[in-house]
Design a protein around this motif. Structure first.
Motif, PDB file in Angstrom:
ATOM      1  N   PHE A 179       0.658  -0.755   0.243  1.00  0.00           N
ATOM      2  CA  PHE A 179       0.328  -0.168   0.149  1.00  0.00           C
ATOM      3  C   PHE A 179       1.227   1.552  -0.308  1.00  0.00           C
ATOM      4  CE2 PHE A 179      -3.978  -2.248   2.526  1.00  0.00           C
ATOM      5  CZ  PHE A 179      -4.235  -2.728   0.607  1.00  0.00           C
ATOM      6  N   ILE A 185      -5.283   3.757  -2.793  1.00  0.00           N
ATOM      7  CA  ILE A 185      -5.637   2.839  -2.150  1.00  0.00           C
ATOM      8  C   ILE A 185      -6.384   3.251  -1.845  1.00  0.00           C
ATOM      9  CG2 ILE A 185      -3.664   1.590  -0.817  1.00  0.00           C
ATOM     10  CD1 ILE A 185      -6.431  -0.661  -3.332  1.00  0.00           C
ATOM     11  N   TYR A 186      -6.746   3.849  -0.498  1.00  0.00           N
ATOM     12  CA  TYR A 186      -7.080   4.599   0.357  1.00  0.00           C
ATOM     13  C   TYR A 186      -8.489   5.204  -0.260  1.00  0.00           C
ATOM     14  CZ  TYR A 186      -2.558   3.265   2.779  1.00  0.00           C
ATOM     15  OH  TYR A 186      -1.644   2.294   3.167  1.00  0.00           O
ATOM     16  N   ALA A 189     -10.953   2.400  -2.187  1.00  0.00           N
ATOM     17  CA  ALA A 189     -11.655   1.858  -1.019  1.00  0.00           C
ATOM     18  C   ALA A 189     -12.397   2.996   0.241  1.00  0.00           C
ATOM     19  CB  ALA A 189     -10.518   1.271   0.513  1.00  0.00           C
ATOM     20  N   HIS A 215      -0.188   0.668   7.225  1.00  0.00           N
ATOM     21  CA  HIS A 215      -0.582   0.779   5.754  1.00  0.00           C
ATOM     22  C   HIS A 215      -2.361  -0.428   6.184  1.00  0.00           C
ATOM     23  CE1 HIS A 215       1.604   3.189   3.623  1.00  0.00           C
ATOM     24  NE2 HIS A 215       3.062   2.753   3.967  1.00  0.00           N
ATOM     25  N   PHE A 219      -5.738   0.934   5.703  1.00  0.00           N
ATOM     26  CA  PHE A 219      -6.960   0.333   4.669  1.00  0.00           C
ATOM     27  C   PHE A 219      -8.360  -0.017   5.473  1.00  0.00           C
ATOM     28  CE2 PHE A 219      -8.499  -3.530   2.170  1.00  0.00           C
ATOM     29  CZ  PHE A 219      -8.732  -2.535   0.822  1.00  0.00           C
TER      30      PHE A 219
END
Length: 264
Positions: A179, A185-186, A189, A215, A219
């Motif tokens: 990540f 990626i967050y 999400a 990380h 997440f």
């Protein structure tokens, strides 16, 4: 679940059939070919049952005893689960792209590695590979019986694919994910809005990078803060105080992850 009481003989009787699905499976989204393996339950050819499916990345490191960095030993771990009354899962193992592994497993841009091709890879999993697998093998094709997973960069692309395409997956096996590669990626999400049941198994070792566990929790927090947050979202976060960033520890985590994701 294996607890040391299952004999080696019992494990040997339950070893999955490792078959080469294709030496050069076409990935039209990337204009490439790739070797892909299938691990079928030990009694697959002796019955007409249908099975849940788990798609895993980095096949070279999953069961090859000659892998340079070791392997997860998923064949023996699946056999141990099966001998204990669980573990009857079809595993689709996709080889990584070698020198292009990082680029292919990244759905984002990185200042060092450039533009990733992970979004195309994810579409390959959804649009090409999964339909082929469901047509070729006796699978349970619904999202409730379908999972995806991987470690490191394989964990990043698996997490991305699972949260962007939750209509296809309900089980995410994310080990030591990269990540660090991109904060995007967050954001993905956080924008996760699907409202059907999802199980997410997150594993990390304390002896990996100093930020790995941060990380993992970030997440989870992003998913929990999203519109998707509902009673049907289940997390299992495992932080191994002795864990390192390698195949041995991921293999050790694999058996428990399969048990929780598919049989609890």
């Amino acid at each position: 679940m294996s607890d040391g009481k299952i004999t080696n003989h019992a494990v040997g009787q339950h070893l999955p059939h490792i078959e080469l699905l294709s030496e050069a499976f076409n990935i039209p989204q990337l204009s490439k070919n790739r070797r892909i393996w299938v691990l079928l339950p030990h009694d697959y050819h002796n019955n007409r049952k249908h099975y849940p499916v788990l798609y895993l990345q980095d096949a070279q490191n999953l069961f090859d005893e000659y892998a340079p960095f070791g392997n997860w030993e998923i064949d023996r771990r699946l056999a141990s689960l099966s001998a204990a009354g669980a573990g009857d899962v079809i595993v689709i193992a996709v080889d990584h792209a070698g020198t292009e592994r990082i680029t292919e497993y990244s759905p984002y841009y990185h200042r060092k590695f450039g533009k990733g091709k992970g979004k195309l890879y994810a579409k390959f999993m959804i649009e090409t590979l999964k339909p082929y697998v469901d047509k070729t093998f006796r699978t349970k094709p619904g999202r409730g019986d379908t999972g995806i997973g991987g470690s490191s960069m394989g964990g990043l692309i698996s997490a991305y694919t699972g949260i962007v395409y939750p209509q296809h997956f309900s089980k995410l096996m994310i080990f030591s994910p990269s990540f660090w590669y991109s904060d995007d990626i967050y954001f993905d999400a956080f924008n996760y809005k699907y409202i059907l049941p999802m199980k997410i198994y997150l594993y990390a070792g304390e002896n990996e990078s100093r930020y790995m566990t941060q990380h993992i929790h970030r997440f989870r927090g992003a998913v929990k803060s999203s519109v998707f947050d509902n009673p049907f979202t289940k997390f299992n976060i495992v932080i191994n105080p002795e864990g390192e960033h390698n195949e041995w520890y991921w293999g050790e985590a694999f058996e428990k992850a399969v048990q929780w994701l598919y049989f609890e």
